[in-house]
Write a protein that holds these residues in place. Structure first.
Motif, PDB file in Angstrom:
ATOM      1  N   ASP A 127      -7.843  10.199  -3.891  1.00 46.95           N
ATOM      2  CA  ASP A 127      -8.720   9.328  -3.106  1.00 46.95           C
ATOM      3  C   ASP A 127      -8.149   7.915  -3.089  1.00 46.95           C
ATOM      4  OD1 ASP A 127      -9.421   8.065  -5.525  1.00 46.95           O
ATOM      5  OD2 ASP A 127     -11.221   9.285  -5.774  1.00 46.95           O
ATOM      6  N   ASP A 128      -8.953   6.968  -2.628  1.00 51.98           N
ATOM      7  CA  ASP A 128      -8.447   5.613  -2.426  1.00 51.98           C
ATOM      8  C   ASP A 128      -8.076   4.892  -3.725  1.00 51.98           C
ATOM      9  OD1 ASP A 128     -11.325   5.722  -2.813  1.00 51.98           O
ATOM     10  OD2 ASP A 128     -11.339   3.556  -2.522  1.00 51.98           O
ATOM     11  N   THR A 129      -8.559   5.375  -4.860  1.00 49.06           N
ATOM     12  CA  THR A 129      -8.255   4.714  -6.139  1.00 49.06           C
ATOM     13  C   THR A 129      -7.308   5.540  -7.011  1.00 49.06           C
ATOM     14  OG1 THR A 129     -10.192   5.685  -7.254  1.00 49.06           O
ATOM     15  CG2 THR A 129     -10.504   3.565  -6.123  1.00 49.06           C
ATOM     16  N   GLY A 168       0.185   2.197   4.250  1.00 51.30           N
ATOM     17  CA  GLY A 168      -1.233   2.397   4.491  1.00 51.30           C
ATOM     18  C   GLY A 168      -1.577   2.921   5.871  1.00 51.30           C
ATOM     19  N   GLU A 216       0.812  -1.218   0.000  1.00 50.36           N
ATOM     20  CA  GLU A 216       0.000   0.000   0.000  1.00 50.36           C
ATOM     21  C   GLU A 216       0.845   1.268   0.000  1.00 50.36           C
ATOM     22  OE1 GLU A 216      -2.211  -2.824   2.900  1.00 50.36           O
ATOM     23  OE2 GLU A 216      -0.185  -2.521   2.144  1.00 50.36           O
ATOM     24  N   GLN A 252      -1.623   4.357  -1.067  1.00 53.27           N
ATOM     25  CA  GLN A 252      -3.070   4.210  -1.236  1.00 53.27           C
ATOM     26  C   GLN A 252      -3.868   4.922  -0.151  1.00 53.27           C
ATOM     27  OE1 GLN A 252      -3.294  -0.162  -1.415  1.00 53.27           O
ATOM     28  NE2 GLN A 252      -3.962   0.016  -3.541  1.00 53.27           N
ATOM     29  N   ILE A 253      -3.227   5.222   0.970  1.00 55.23           N
ATOM     30  CA  ILE A 253      -3.926   5.850   2.092  1.00 55.23           C
ATOM     31  C   ILE A 253      -4.129   7.345   1.885  1.00 55.23           C
ATOM     32  CG2 ILE A 253      -1.959   6.525   3.543  1.00 55.23           C
ATOM     33  CD1 ILE A 253      -5.142   4.631   4.712  1.00 55.23           C
ATOM     34  N   CYS A 254      -3.660   7.887   0.764  1.00 57.04           N
ATOM     35  CA  CYS A 254      -3.744   9.342   0.580  1.00 57.04           C
ATOM     36  C   CYS A 254      -5.186   9.850   0.609  1.00 57.04           C
ATOM     37  CB  CYS A 254      -3.033   9.795  -0.703  1.00 57.04           C
ATOM     38  SG  CYS A 254      -3.540   8.979  -2.208  1.00 57.04           S
ATOM     39  N   GLY A 255      -6.174   8.977   0.413  1.00 57.93           N
ATOM     40  CA  GLY A 255      -7.564   9.399   0.540  1.00 57.93           C
ATOM     41  C   GLY A 255      -7.935   9.861   1.935  1.00 57.93           C
ATOM     42  N   LEU A 256      -7.117   9.509   2.934  1.00 58.24           N
ATOM     43  CA  LEU A 256      -7.362   9.975   4.308  1.00 58.24           C
ATOM     44  C   LEU A 256      -6.665  11.298   4.605  1.00 58.24           C
ATOM     45  CD1 LEU A 256      -7.157   6.970   6.828  1.00 58.24           C
ATOM     46  CD2 LEU A 256      -9.161   8.293   6.132  1.00 58.24           C
TER      47      LEU A 256
END
Length: 321
Positions: free
Chosen positions: A212-214, A168, A138, A277-281
């Motif tokens: 975001d998550d994708t 992540g 991640e 992948q955690i950049c959506g947070l």
């Protein structure tokens, strides 16, 4: 030994050794806030690394580390600088520290490799390293294949030295999860990209915040060096060339220097915005100190609530009481 006592830090959090990004302003701020700041030596000359180490010493008198990408040709010169400047902690990646362990130990340097698998974790323990960072796919930048959720408990079960969980993790829930899986601490990269002290172009920070998550994808598998970045036109072109089985020269033609282009020029369309992948947070820019203290306050709250979970024997279910 507990990782905080081993390293002399307040919070069990490492800042990822991100090439071109993890320089003195960020590393110094993280160490001042109680974590382990790490200077990323990727792409640096020996003179430039010495400069960053000295700048970091001006910012903080607390422990900090240097990350060594062992595939780099100037590693012997970089290690010489680390020794001469009295840095006592190194993290390593992209190769084995085996050839350098005698000189590290001779100078009392704590060695902490970043590993993507149980097999490599065991090899590192056998080498005599002091701890390891178990990093899931991640994460941003160079990655392995196994997810953090699957990798971390297997690594902590396989070795007896301290393990740091990575990949992540961007809030207190992630920290609590890493502890639940057997880690003694965490390494965080993506969340540090959105801090005031992170020396990247504002466009780079905004790209992370707006993701975001994708939004991320992995390139470079055909080259044997997979890298996770935020999708953009350069990444799309790179992936299309990979599908066409393009040569290494063709791929490097569009990717060479792309990280610097994003980090320093703010070109987030043709540059490489390495992030996890955690950049959506990640939704706001804060100071390093605000980030670390809030994450650990949340982690403590989560862990306290987990302590209230009990098994109701009759219903055979978990409830919060």
């Amino acid at each position: 030994m507990n990782i905080t006592k081993l390293l002399g830090i307040k919070y069990p959090i490492f800042q990822g050794g991100m090439a071109q990004i993890a320089l003195a302003p960020l590393a110094g701020a993280v160490s001042n806030a109680g974590g382990l700041g790490i200077i990323g030596s990727g792409g640096l000359t020996a003179d430039r690394l010495r400069e960053e180490i000295r700048k970091t010493k001006e910012i903080t008198n607390k422990p900090f580390a240097v990350n060594l990408m062992l595939m780099m040709k100037n590693i012997p010169e970089l290690i010489e600088v680390v020794i001469e400047e009295g840095v006592k902690i190194v993290t390593t990646g992209a190769g084995t520290p085996a050839p350098y362990m005698p000189i590290f130990k001779e100078h009392g340097i704590t060695v902490i490799p970043v590993v993507p698998s149980v097999k490599i974790a065991k090899k590192m323990e056998a080498l005599g390293v002091d701890a390891i960072v178990s990093e899931g796919t991640e994460a941003g930048g160079h990655v392995g294949e196994t997810t953090t959720m699957a990798l971390l408990p297997q690594v902590t079960s396989a070795v007896s030295i301290p393990v740091i969980g990575a990949g992540g993790i961007a809030d207190g829930r992630g920290i609590a999860a890493a502890f639940a899986l057997g880690a003694q601490g965490v390494q965080v990269g993506t969340r540090f990209l959105a801090t005031v002290e992170c020396p990247t172009h504002e466009n780079f920070k905004l790209a992370v915040i707006n993701a975001d998550d994708t939004s991320t994808t992995v390139t470079g598998r055909s080259l044997g060096g997979p890298v996770r970045s935020i999708k953009n036109s350069m990444i799309a072109e790179f992936q299309e060339l990979e599908r066409q089985n393009a040569s290494r020269d063709e791929l490097e033609k569009i990717s060479l220097g792309s990280l610097r282009k994003a980090v320093f020029e703010g070109d987030t369309d043709r540059g490489s915005v390495m992030a996890g992948q955690i950049c959506g947070l990640v939704r706001e820019i804060t100071t390093v100190e605000e980030m670390i203290t809030s994450m650990f306050a949340e982690a403590q709250e989560v862990l306290n609530n987990l302590g209230k979970i009990t098994v109701m024997e009759e219903e055979k279910e978990l409830v919060l009481v």
